[in-house]
Design an enzyme around this catalytic site. Structure first.
Site, PDB file in Angstrom:
ATOM      1  N   LYS A  74     -12.690  -2.248   6.062  1.00 24.82           N
ATOM      2  CA  LYS A  74     -11.911  -3.167   6.890  1.00 24.82           C
ATOM      3  C   LYS A  74     -12.373  -3.134   8.340  1.00 24.82           C
ATOM      4  CE  LYS A  74      -8.828  -3.238   3.282  1.00 24.82           C
ATOM      5  NZ  LYS A  74      -8.084  -2.303   2.433  1.00 24.82           N
ATOM      6  N   ASP A 113      -2.206   6.384   6.411  1.00 23.88           N
ATOM      7  CA  ASP A 113      -3.233   5.530   5.793  1.00 23.88           C
ATOM      8  C   ASP A 113      -3.590   4.444   6.803  1.00 23.88           C
ATOM      9  OD1 ASP A 113      -4.743   3.664   4.462  1.00 23.88           O
ATOM     10  OD2 ASP A 113      -3.288   3.303   2.854  1.00 23.88           O
ATOM     11  N   TRP A 147       0.829  -1.212   0.000  1.00 27.69           N
ATOM     12  CA  TRP A 147       0.000   0.000   0.000  1.00 27.69           C
ATOM     13  C   TRP A 147       0.854   1.249   0.000  1.00 27.69           C
ATOM     14  CZ3 TRP A 147      -4.297  -0.754  -2.114  1.00 27.69           C
ATOM     15  CH2 TRP A 147      -5.023  -1.934  -1.898  1.00 27.69           C
TER      16      TRP A 147
HETATM   17  C1  LIG Z   1      -7.494  -1.757   1.467  1.00 28.62           C
HETATM   18  C2  LIG Z   1      -6.442  -0.729   1.601  1.00 28.62           C
HETATM   19  C3  LIG Z   1      -6.309   0.313   0.663  1.00 28.62           C
HETATM   20  C4  LIG Z   1      -7.199   0.423  -0.550  1.00 28.62           C
HETATM   21  O1  LIG Z   1      -8.469   0.722  -0.166  1.00 28.62           O
HETATM   22  P1  LIG Z   1      -9.632   1.005  -1.234  1.00 28.62           P
HETATM   23  O2  LIG Z   1     -10.711   1.504  -0.354  1.00 28.62           O
HETATM   24  O3  LIG Z   1      -9.927  -0.311  -1.886  1.00 28.62           O
HETATM   25  O4  LIG Z   1      -9.134   2.005  -2.196  1.00 28.62           O
HETATM   26  C5  LIG Z   1      -5.324   1.248   0.877  1.00 28.62           C
HETATM   27  N1  LIG Z   1      -4.501   1.190   1.944  1.00 28.62           N
HETATM   28  C6  LIG Z   1      -4.600   0.207   2.857  1.00 28.62           C
HETATM   29  C7  LIG Z   1      -3.662   0.184   4.019  1.00 28.62           C
HETATM   30  C8  LIG Z   1      -5.569  -0.782   2.713  1.00 28.62           C
HETATM   31  O5  LIG Z   1      -5.662  -1.761   3.624  1.00 28.62           O
END
Ligand SMILES: *Cc1c(COP(=O)(O)O)cnc(C)c1O
Length: 360
Positions: free
Chosen positions: A195, A171, A101
């Site tokens: 998540k 993030d 990521w």
């Molecule tokens: C799942 C995830 C993303 C991407 O998320 P989307 O909502 O599918 O764009 C980005 N960063 C992390 C750490 C993630 O777990």
């Protein structure tokens, strides 16, 4: 059979939240309609969203000089919105690279300016967080971006870097609400909801007010945090049902001891699973450095990869679902977010011990 869903995302939601959403589905609080059918400008829906924001602020201790934005586009859209909004005329931004990521965030940021990668963990296949003492931070960077939990690699920070006046951007898609964090030490937090918050389609951004309002020329209205900050996330139609369900999750968290209680549960669950891996005499292996092992996403391999298929099949038959690892790393991954009950992890470790005994 009880089903336990170990998916990395979209992921398990608290059963009591789903039941409440079900009970309120056709007639929300006597309104005669579903939340999905309400005008986002009506007083019922506006109350739902305001309550969700107030509850999130309380749970996370979000200071008054931060905006909470309910957006769409996923965390992936934030990979672009962050540089578009936060470069603020500066030449470059700092990024830490701890895995998949981080890499995506970095490649998107490169479209808008210079990226200085302060450190990376490529030398050990992204299995640890580089020691802060080794980071080559730029005192003039517009911001420093980190991924506090790498969902695919299973690498998590248990600290926050302090880079002085350079705002920290995090993030937290896969570990928001799972542990206490001092929001005042971060300039901007973003997270896709699917998540650890609620349904897919909602993205939450928590941003310090002084960082808003200096976008690069040509930034579309919808990609400017200011647009959403000035309109209480109602410049256009927000993802109303997702915000409603996220709000139910926040209320459930408040009823159950808040983030401190979640964190204690998460530690118990993670310790149980890692202990099962570490005490398997090498039958199972987790590649992540012990101090950086994620409490949310636990990747592990089997000594003999030829057994992977059997492991997944037999786990499925027991109701232990979605354990196959990410396609880029193979092996297994058990995601054990807030909504995964301890009983789910207990069932998983019992199965793992049995499988190892039969096949070891
Ligand atoms: C799942 C995830 C993303 C991407 O998320 P989307 O909502 O599918 O764009 C980005 N960063 C992390 C750490 C993630 O777990």
């Amino acid at each position: 059979m009880t089903i336990y869903n170990f998916s990395a995302g979209p992921a398990v939601l608290p059963k009591e939240v789903l039941q409440q959403a079900q009970a309120e589905m056709l007639d929300w609080h006597g309104s005669g309609m579903s939340v999905m059918e309400m005008s986002h400008r009506g007083k019922e829906y506006m109350g739902i969203q305001a309550q969700a924001e107030a509850d999130l602020r309380e749970l996370m201790g979000i200071p008054a000089n931060y905006k909470v934005l309910f957006l769409q586009g996923g965390a992936s859209q934030q990979f672009a919105m962050v540089p578009m909004n936060l470069l603020r005329g500066k030449n470059s931004a700092d990024y830490l690279n701890t895995g998949e990521w981080s890499k995506k965030a970095i490649s998107e940021a490169k479209k808008f300016g210079k990226v200085n990668v302060v450190a990376d963990s490529a030398d050990k296949n992204f299995s640890y967080v580089p020691d802060f003492a080794t980071w080559k931070c730029d005192a003039n960077a517009a911001y420093l971006h980190i991924t506090p939990n790498e969902t695919i690699g299973g690498v998590e920070f248990d600290w926050l870097p302090n880079c002085g006046d350079v705002p920290l951007v995090a993030d937290m898609s896969s570990n928001i609400l799972s542990r206490k964090i001092d929001v005042s030490k971060v300039g901007l937090i973003y997270a896709g909801a699917q998540k650890n918050i609620g349904p897919a389609g909602l993205t939450i951004v928590i941003v310090r007010e002084d960082l808003i309002g200096q976008v690069v020329a040509g930034t579309p209205t919808m990609l400017d945090y200011k647009t959403h900050a000035e309109n209480d996330s109602m410049y256009n139609t927000p993802p109303t049902f997702g915000i409603y369900v996220a709000g139910l999750v926040f209320q459930m968290l408040k009823r159950n001891g808040g983030i401190a209680a979640m964190e204690a549960n998460n530690i118990t669950k993670a310790n149980l699973l890692y202990a099962a891996i570490d005490s398997s005499n090498g039958f199972y292996n987790c590649p992540v450095a012990k101090t950086n092992r994620s409490r949310m996403n636990v990747p592990f391999t089997l000594k003999d990869a030829n057994l992977d298929g059997d492991f997944v099949k037999q786990a499925d038959a027991r109701g232990l679902l979605q354990l196959k690892g990410h396609r880029s790393v193979g092996g297994m991954r058990a995601s054990i977010y807030n909504a995964m009950p301890l009983a789910g992890v207990q069932a998983l470790v019992a199965f793992m011990a049995e499988f190892a005994k039969k096949n070891g």
